[in-house]
Scaffold this motif. Structure first.
Motif, PDB file in Angstrom:
ATOM      1  N   GLU A 147       0.840  -1.198   0.000  1.00 24.45           N
ATOM      2  CA  GLU A 147       0.000   0.000   0.000  1.00 24.45           C
ATOM      3  C   GLU A 147       0.885   1.261   0.000  1.00 24.45           C
ATOM      4  O   GLU A 147       0.598   2.239  -0.700  1.00 24.45           O
ATOM      5  CB  GLU A 147      -0.869  -0.047   1.271  1.00 24.45           C
ATOM      6  N   LEU A 148       1.972   1.206   0.773  1.00 25.65           N
ATOM      7  CA  LEU A 148       2.850   2.374   0.863  1.00 25.65           C
ATOM      8  C   LEU A 148       3.645   2.566  -0.426  1.00 25.65           C
ATOM      9  O   LEU A 148       3.890   3.694  -0.857  1.00 25.65           O
ATOM     10  CB  LEU A 148       3.795   2.232   2.069  1.00 25.65           C
ATOM     11  N   VAL A 149       4.035   1.465  -1.043  1.00 30.01           N
ATOM     12  CA  VAL A 149       4.772   1.580  -2.315  1.00 30.01           C
ATOM     13  C   VAL A 149       3.822   2.050  -3.421  1.00 30.01           C
ATOM     14  O   VAL A 149       4.172   2.907  -4.239  1.00 30.01           O
ATOM     15  CB  VAL A 149       5.454   0.244  -2.685  1.00 30.01           C
ATOM     16  N   ASP A 150       2.598   1.516  -3.405  1.00 31.37           N
ATOM     17  CA  ASP A 150       1.612   1.930  -4.425  1.00 31.37           C
ATOM     18  C   ASP A 150       1.283   3.417  -4.313  1.00 31.37           C
ATOM     19  O   ASP A 150       0.968   4.054  -5.312  1.00 31.37           O
ATOM     20  CB  ASP A 150       0.299   1.133  -4.276  1.00 31.37           C
ATOM     21  N   ALA A 151       1.342   3.932  -3.087  1.00 32.38           N
ATOM     22  CA  ALA A 151       0.960   5.332  -2.882  1.00 32.38           C
ATOM     23  C   ALA A 151       2.067   6.310  -3.291  1.00 32.38           C
ATOM     24  O   ALA A 151       1.832   7.513  -3.365  1.00 32.38           O
ATOM     25  CB  ALA A 151       0.607   5.553  -1.409  1.00 32.38           C
ATOM     26  N   ALA A 152       3.258   5.787  -3.543  1.00 29.60           N
ATOM     27  CA  ALA A 152       4.377   6.677  -3.896  1.00 29.60           C
ATOM     28  C   ALA A 152       4.183   7.235  -5.304  1.00 29.60           C
ATOM     29  O   ALA A 152       3.566   6.595  -6.157  1.00 29.60           O
ATOM     30  CB  ALA A 152       5.694   5.909  -3.811  1.00 29.60           C
ATOM     31  N   GLN A 153       4.718   8.422  -5.515  1.00 27.87           N
ATOM     32  CA  GLN A 153       4.681   9.035  -6.851  1.00 27.87           C
ATOM     33  C   GLN A 153       5.793   8.420  -7.713  1.00 27.87           C
ATOM     34  O   GLN A 153       6.772   7.914  -7.172  1.00 27.87           O
ATOM     35  CB  GLN A 153       4.931  10.550  -6.732  1.00 27.87           C
ATOM     36  N   PRO A 154       5.663   8.471  -9.032  1.00 32.82           N
ATOM     37  CA  PRO A 154       6.740   7.937  -9.878  1.00 32.82           C
ATOM     38  C   PRO A 154       8.076   8.609  -9.534  1.00 32.82           C
ATOM     39  O   PRO A 154       8.125   9.832  -9.393  1.00 32.82           O
ATOM     40  CB  PRO A 154       6.291   8.317 -11.307  1.00 32.82           C
ATOM     41  N   GLY A 155       9.099   7.802  -9.341  1.00 38.83           N
ATOM     42  CA  GLY A 155      10.425   8.357  -9.035  1.00 38.83           C
ATOM     43  C   GLY A 155      10.658   8.644  -7.558  1.00 38.83           C
ATOM     44  O   GLY A 155      11.773   8.979  -7.153  1.00 38.83           O
ATOM     45  N   GLN A 156       9.612   8.528  -6.727  1.00 34.02           N
ATOM     46  CA  GLN A 156       9.792   8.789  -5.295  1.00 34.02           C
ATOM     47  C   GLN A 156      10.669   7.699  -4.672  1.00 34.02           C
ATOM     48  O   GLN A 156      10.417   6.509  -4.866  1.00 34.02           O
ATOM     49  CB  GLN A 156       8.427   8.829  -4.599  1.00 34.02           C
ATOM     50  N   VAL A 157      11.689   8.110  -3.914  1.00 36.99           N
ATOM     51  CA  VAL A 157      12.616   7.136  -3.331  1.00 36.99           C
ATOM     52  C   VAL A 157      12.097   6.653  -1.976  1.00 36.99           C
ATOM     53  O   VAL A 157      11.756   7.449  -1.105  1.00 36.99           O
ATOM     54  CB  VAL A 157      14.031   7.740  -3.164  1.00 36.99           C
ATOM     55  N   GLN A 158      12.044   5.330  -1.828  1.00 36.75           N
ATOM     56  CA  GLN A 158      11.672   4.730  -0.541  1.00 36.75           C
ATOM     57  C   GLN A 158      12.738   3.711  -0.143  1.00 36.75           C
ATOM     58  O   GLN A 158      13.275   2.996  -0.993  1.00 36.75           O
ATOM     59  CB  GLN A 158      10.303   4.048  -0.647  1.00 36.75           C
ATOM     60  N   PHE A 159      13.046   3.689   1.137  1.00 33.84           N
ATOM     61  CA  PHE A 159      13.932   2.674   1.708  1.00 33.84           C
ATOM     62  C   PHE A 159      13.076   1.699   2.509  1.00 33.84           C
ATOM     63  O   PHE A 159      11.934   2.007   2.857  1.00 33.84           O
ATOM     64  CB  PHE A 159      14.945   3.308   2.674  1.00 33.84           C
ATOM     65  N   LEU A 160      13.669   0.548   2.852  1.00 36.17           N
ATOM     66  CA  LEU A 160      12.970  -0.391   3.736  1.00 36.17           C
ATOM     67  C   LEU A 160      13.813  -0.638   4.980  1.00 36.17           C
ATOM     68  O   LEU A 160      15.009  -0.948   4.878  1.00 36.17           O
ATOM     69  CB  LEU A 160      12.722  -1.736   3.017  1.00 36.17           C
ATOM     70  N   GLN A 161      13.192  -0.503   6.148  1.00 31.16           N
ATOM     71  CA  GLN A 161      13.848  -0.904   7.406  1.00 31.16           C
ATOM     72  C   GLN A 161      13.472  -2.353   7.650  1.00 31.16           C
ATOM     73  O   GLN A 161      12.299  -2.728   7.599  1.00 31.16           O
ATOM     74  CB  GLN A 161      13.363  -0.002   8.551  1.00 31.16           C
ATOM     75  N   LEU A 162      14.478  -3.166   7.943  1.00 31.00           N
ATOM     76  CA  LEU A 162      14.223  -4.597   8.090  1.00 31.00           C
ATOM     77  C   LEU A 162      14.478  -5.091   9.502  1.00 31.00           C
ATOM     78  O   LEU A 162      15.571  -4.912  10.056  1.00 31.00           O
ATOM     79  CB  LEU A 162      15.139  -5.381   7.132  1.00 31.00           C
ATOM     80  N   TYR A 163      13.460  -5.715  10.093  1.00 34.84           N
ATOM     81  CA  TYR A 163      13.677  -6.549  11.274  1.00 34.84           C
ATOM     82  C   TYR A 163      13.811  -7.965  10.737  1.00 34.84           C
ATOM     83  O   TYR A 163      12.918  -8.445  10.015  1.00 34.84           O
ATOM     84  CB  TYR A 163      12.488  -6.450  12.234  1.00 34.84           C
ATOM     85  N   VAL A 164      14.903  -8.627  11.097  1.00 30.40           N
ATOM     86  CA  VAL A 164      15.192  -9.934  10.505  1.00 30.40           C
ATOM     87  C   VAL A 164      14.439 -11.021  11.271  1.00 30.40           C
ATOM     88  O   VAL A 164      14.564 -11.140  12.495  1.00 30.40           O
ATOM     89  CB  VAL A 164      16.711 -10.212  10.517  1.00 30.40           C
ATOM     90  N   ASN A 165      13.676 -11.799  10.525  1.00 31.03           N
ATOM     91  CA  ASN A 165      12.852 -12.859  11.102  1.00 31.03           C
ATOM     92  C   ASN A 165      13.719 -14.084  11.403  1.00 31.03           C
ATOM     93  O   ASN A 165      14.659 -14.393  10.663  1.00 31.03           O
ATOM     94  CB  ASN A 165      11.760 -13.236  10.088  1.00 31.03           C
ATOM     95  N   LYS A 166      13.361 -14.785  12.498  1.00 30.09           N
ATOM     96  CA  LYS A 166      14.087 -16.037  12.801  1.00 30.09           C
ATOM     97  C   LYS A 166      13.935 -17.004  11.642  1.00 30.09           C
ATOM     98  O   LYS A 166      14.813 -17.821  11.382  1.00 30.09           O
ATOM     99  CB  LYS A 166      13.513 -16.666  14.075  1.00 30.09           C
ATOM    100  N   ASP A 167      12.820 -16.941  10.986  1.00 30.13           N
ATOM    101  CA  ASP A 167      12.600 -17.779   9.807  1.00 30.13           C
ATOM    102  C   ASP A 167      13.118 -17.009   8.588  1.00 30.13           C
ATOM    103  O   ASP A 167      12.460 -16.114   8.056  1.00 30.13           O
ATOM    104  CB  ASP A 167      11.098 -18.065   9.668  1.00 30.13           C
ATOM    105  N   ARG A 168      14.348 -17.367   8.165  1.00 31.73           N
ATOM    106  CA  ARG A 168      14.998 -16.578   7.115  1.00 31.73           C
ATOM    107  C   ARG A 168      14.255 -16.648   5.781  1.00 31.73           C
ATOM    108  O   ARG A 168      14.419 -15.790   4.921  1.00 31.73           O
ATOM    109  CB  ARG A 168      16.443 -17.026   6.919  1.00 31.73           C
ATOM    110  N   ALA A 169      13.433 -17.700   5.596  1.00 34.21           N
ATOM    111  CA  ALA A 169      12.684 -17.789   4.337  1.00 34.21           C
ATOM    112  C   ALA A 169      11.703 -16.613   4.238  1.00 34.21           C
ATOM    113  O   ALA A 169      11.492 -16.049   3.157  1.00 34.21           O
ATOM    114  CB  ALA A 169      11.943 -19.117   4.263  1.00 34.21           C
ATOM    115  N   ILE A 170      11.115 -16.223   5.394  1.00 34.60           N
ATOM    116  CA  ILE A 170      10.177 -15.087   5.397  1.00 34.60           C
ATOM    117  C   ILE A 170      10.921 -13.798   5.056  1.00 34.60           C
ATOM    118  O   ILE A 170      10.483 -12.979   4.242  1.00 34.60           O
ATOM    119  CB  ILE A 170       9.471 -14.969   6.772  1.00 34.60           C
TER     120      ILE A 170
END
Ligand code: FMN
Length: 327
Positions: A44-67
């Motif tokens: 939803e947050l990525v869809d709401a961005a304007q074309p060319g708008q830069v977004q980063f992702l903050q990651l909490y690492v899951n114990k289940d690395r596949a997720i």
């Protein structure tokens, strides 16, 4: 220069949650760091961005690395420009106000769009309730794995000493965020700006780096409230700063308009301060403009923080109930 750093659970403050930040970031050309535990769904947050708008992702690492792998690769496909791996929260700090508020949402997906958690203990506050999936065993030896699953620039968020910044550089990472998580993790941990001075000094001495540096970027967050805080960090070698709570307060009170206004204030202050410094470009904002000599003096020269004092209520002791005895 300024980006919205990751702050989880935005819908606790306003029904549109982090969407307020996405829209205001687009209007002001500011980068948004989307938290793993955003209240709005990541897409939803990525869809709401304007074309060319830069977004980063903050990651909490899951114990289940596949997720984690699935989430990271999805983010890369959706055009996220940098992965900020939080390394200062193997366990959440003891946040007593948060614990007292309890956590009442029936379904954690109501407040975290990413639904990383299934069983929820509501007795320890909102943050703890939704964060037990985070892997406390995250280690330097995991870095090659991250490098194997994504081409996004990797940045460690929550670095607290020059030794770790040096190791991040040697492992080929793109940068570090010098941060104490807004003072919400380890009590008495040092502020990002203080650590910045050491990191710049040691990486120059040991690896010949000068800052700001495009190959290895230093970000700072924590306590950035005015444009002159941004300029101090830039002068001392930071590429950019992250701002968390000011935007949280802004949208919790006034939604999009609040963040829009806060960013406008920052912008106006920035322009004014550059003029007053006599700096025509950011290259002309140099370390000599900042007296950092008393940064490490925690006892003698720490000024009172009125802004903090007027924003935060101190914890109150429980009051004894008055018992009126009937004679
Ligand atoms: C309510 C709140 C939620 C936060 N959530 C996260 C999070 O999910 N992940 C993270 O890495 N940092 C999180 N942080 C820490 C911020 O990213 C940042 O390091 C900190 O707030 C310092 O900036 P500030 O003084 O401008 O608020 C959170 C901070 C606050 C206040």
């Amino acid at each position: 220069m300024t980006s919205q750093t990751a702050t989880a659970l935005g819908k606790l403050g306003h029904p549109d949650g982090e969407l307020n930040l996405t829209k205001a970031a687009a209007k002001h050309g500011v980068i948004q760091m989307i938290p793993t535990l955003a209240s709005c769904a990541f897409d939803e947050l990525v869809d709401a961005a304007q074309p060319g708008q830069v977004q980063f992702l903050q990651l909490y690492v899951n114990k289940d690395r596949a997720i984690t792998k699935k989430f990271v690769q999805h983010a890369e496909k959706r055009g996220i420009k940098g992965l900020f791996i939080t390394v200062d929260a193997p366990q959440l700090g003891r946040r007593e106000k948060d614990m007292r508020q309890k956590f009442e949402a029936e379904d954690p997906a109501e407040v975290t769009g990413n639904n990383q958690e299934s069983k929820v203990d509501r007795s320890q506050g909102a943050a703890r309730a939704i964060s037990s999936f985070i892997d406390p065993g995250l280690d330097w030896k995991d870095i090659p794995w991250f490098q194997s699953i994504t081409k996004m620039p990797l940045i460690l968020k929550g670095v607290q000493c020059w030794e770790d910044a040096l190791q991040a550089y040697d492992l080929g990472l793109a940068g570090v965020v010098l941060s104490n998580h807004g003072g919400r993790q380890l009590d008495f941990s040092r502020s990002g700006i203080e650590v910045l001075v050491e990191v710049v000094r040691e990486l120059r001495a040991r690896r010949g780096l000068s800052f700001p540096n495009e190959k290895f970027q230093l970000f700072v967050d924590g306590g950035v409230r005015r444009a002159n805080d941004v300029l101090k960090a830039v002068a001392l070698g930071a590429t950019a700063v992250g701002v968390g709570r000011p935007f949280l307060y802004a949208f919790s009170s006034y939604g999009f308009e609040g963040v829009d206004h806060a960013l406008q204030i920052l912008h106006d202050e920035f322009e004014m301060n550059m003029r007053l410094l006599g700096a025509r470009t950011l290259k002309e904002v140099v370390p000599e403009m900042v007296d950092a000599s008393s940064l490490q003096s925690h006892i003698v020269a720490v000024p009172g923080d009125r802004l903090y004092d007027s924003n935060y209520e101190s914890m109150q002791h429980a009051r004894l109930r008055e018992v009126k005895s009937k004679m």
